[in-house]
Design a protein around this motif. Structure first.
Motif, PDB file in Angstrom:
ATOM      1  N   ASP A  25       0.822  -1.187   0.091  1.00 28.70           N
ATOM      2  CA  ASP A  25      -0.015   0.037  -0.040  1.00 28.70           C
ATOM      3  C   ASP A  25       0.713   1.071   0.050  1.00 28.70           C
ATOM      4  OD1 ASP A  25      -2.555  -1.585  -0.087  1.00 28.70           O
ATOM      5  OD2 ASP A  25      -2.432  -1.442   2.218  1.00 28.70           O
ATOM      6  N   LYS A  52       5.966  -7.267   1.292  1.00 26.81           N
ATOM      7  CA  LYS A  52       6.101  -8.643   0.925  1.00 26.81           C
ATOM      8  C   LYS A  52       7.376  -9.104   0.420  1.00 26.81           C
ATOM      9  CE  LYS A  52       0.968  -9.146  -0.248  1.00 26.81           C
ATOM     10  NZ  LYS A  52       0.258  -9.569  -1.049  1.00 26.81           N
ATOM     11  N   ASP A  73       5.419 -12.100  -7.592  1.00 26.64           N
ATOM     12  CA  ASP A  73       4.239 -11.843  -8.561  1.00 26.64           C
ATOM     13  C   ASP A  73       3.128 -12.643  -8.333  1.00 26.64           C
ATOM     14  OD1 ASP A  73       5.716 -10.001 -10.125  1.00 26.64           O
ATOM     15  OD2 ASP A  73       6.300 -11.469 -11.589  1.00 26.64           O
ATOM     16  N   GLU A  74       3.392 -13.883  -7.692  1.00 27.71           N
ATOM     17  CA  GLU A  74       2.263 -14.597  -7.279  1.00 27.71           C
ATOM     18  C   GLU A  74       1.738 -14.416  -5.874  1.00 27.71           C
ATOM     19  OE1 GLU A  74       4.064 -18.688  -6.834  1.00 27.71           O
ATOM     20  OE2 GLU A  74       4.215 -18.883  -9.046  1.00 27.71           O
ATOM     21  N   LYS A 133       1.089 -11.229  -4.962  1.00 25.94           N
ATOM     22  CA  LYS A 133       0.412  -9.811  -5.175  1.00 25.94           C
ATOM     23  C   LYS A 133      -1.108  -9.739  -4.810  1.00 25.94           C
ATOM     24  CE  LYS A 133       3.505  -7.877  -8.759  1.00 25.94           C
ATOM     25  NZ  LYS A 133       4.177  -7.027  -7.741  1.00 25.94           N
ATOM     26  N   ASN A 134      -1.801 -10.871  -5.088  1.00 24.67           N
ATOM     27  CA  ASN A 134      -3.191 -10.702  -4.964  1.00 24.67           C
ATOM     28  C   ASN A 134      -3.565 -11.673  -3.751  1.00 24.67           C
ATOM     29  OD1 ASN A 134      -3.895  -9.174  -7.151  1.00 24.67           O
ATOM     30  ND2 ASN A 134      -3.711 -11.110  -8.606  1.00 24.67           N
ATOM     31  N   ASP A 135      -2.724 -12.154  -2.872  1.00 24.36           N
ATOM     32  CA  ASP A 135      -3.039 -12.976  -1.505  1.00 24.36           C
ATOM     33  C   ASP A 135      -2.273 -12.272  -0.285  1.00 24.36           C
ATOM     34  OD1 ASP A 135      -0.212 -13.574  -1.316  1.00 24.36           O
ATOM     35  OD2 ASP A 135      -0.609 -15.533  -2.289  1.00 24.36           O
ATOM     36  N   THR A 136      -2.593 -12.757   0.834  1.00 23.02           N
ATOM     37  CA  THR A 136      -2.413 -12.112   2.059  1.00 23.02           C
ATOM     38  C   THR A 136      -0.939 -12.533   2.487  1.00 23.02           C
ATOM     39  OG1 THR A 136      -3.342 -13.785   3.329  1.00 23.02           O
ATOM     40  CG2 THR A 136      -4.567 -11.817   2.625  1.00 23.02           C
TER      41      THR A 136
END
Length: 216
Positions: free
Chosen positions: A11, A91, A122-123, A125-128
């Motif tokens: 963020d 991350k 890259d993997e 990016k859309n998880d926590t």
């Protein structure tokens, strides 16, 4: 064989210019500290795109410890109330593999370790997930996919005060030394040490060092 640590600030688009400048200043200072402490290691770190950073180390055993040190360093940064984020975090993806092409800069270098680290990030990016590992060993990948998932759950509960203590513990400082550095009592350090899950973290770090040394 090398270990590549690639990370993205979480963020960062919500950071004020003041906070982002402070974060980058803290990171650059920590990069210098780590590099000075490992003079015999071909250790390099570089910030790129303004909100991402990458480092390379030939000391494979220290890869996880370095990543956690950088994470705790970020987590302990004070965030003012007017900021749109509650804490500074990132991350991290660690890749261990070959170093096929060494260029003048990290951005131009390439190899297995770079690919493992970059693709894994890259993997994420859309998880926590906050930290993951990819190596040439499927056994190591399977073991640490599970244990680092549990580590995520522990780190998610860190307060800024906990992160401060974790940072100094990763420097292998004693409780009395940490107490002096933070101007708090030794009992307060011990309480924070328990709250941050240090006992489990230290076991994981030892397991990582042993496993990596035996495999690579």
């Amino acid at each position: 064989m090398i270990a590549v640590i690639t990370a993205d600030l979480i963020d960062s688009s919500l950071y004020s210019r003041t906070l982002l400048n402070n974060v980058l200043k803290v990171l650059n200072a920590e990069f210098d500290n780590v590099q000075q402490e490992c003079p015999n290691d071909d250790l390099k770190f570089k910030i790129y795109r303004g909100d991402s950073f990458q480092g390379v180390t030939t000391n494979l055993k220290l890869a996880l410890q370095i990543a956690l040190r950088l994470k705790s360093c970020l987590n302990k940064i004070k965030v003012e109330r007017e900021e749109e984020v509650s804490r500074v975090d990132a991350k991290f993806a660690i890749g261990i593999g070959s170093f096929d092409f060494k260029a003048a800069t990290l951005a131009e270098s390439n190899g297995q370790a770079f690919q493992f680290s970059g693709r894994t990030l890259d993997e994420m990016k859309n998880d926590t997930r906050r930290i993951r590992l990819k190596t040439t060993s499927e056994n190591i990948n399977a073991e640490f996919e599970a244990s680092l998932f549990l580590l995520d759950a522990i780190m998610e509960k860190w307060s800024r005060a906990s992160a401060e203590v974790v940072y100094y513990l990763l420097l292998e400082m004693k409780e009395t030394e940490i107490a002096e550095a933070l101007s708090i009592s030794q009992s307060a350090v011990n309480q924070r040490k328990k709250a941050c899950g240090w006992e489990a973290i230290s076991v994981l770090l030892k397991r990582f060092k042993t496993t990596v040394a035996e495999t690579f």
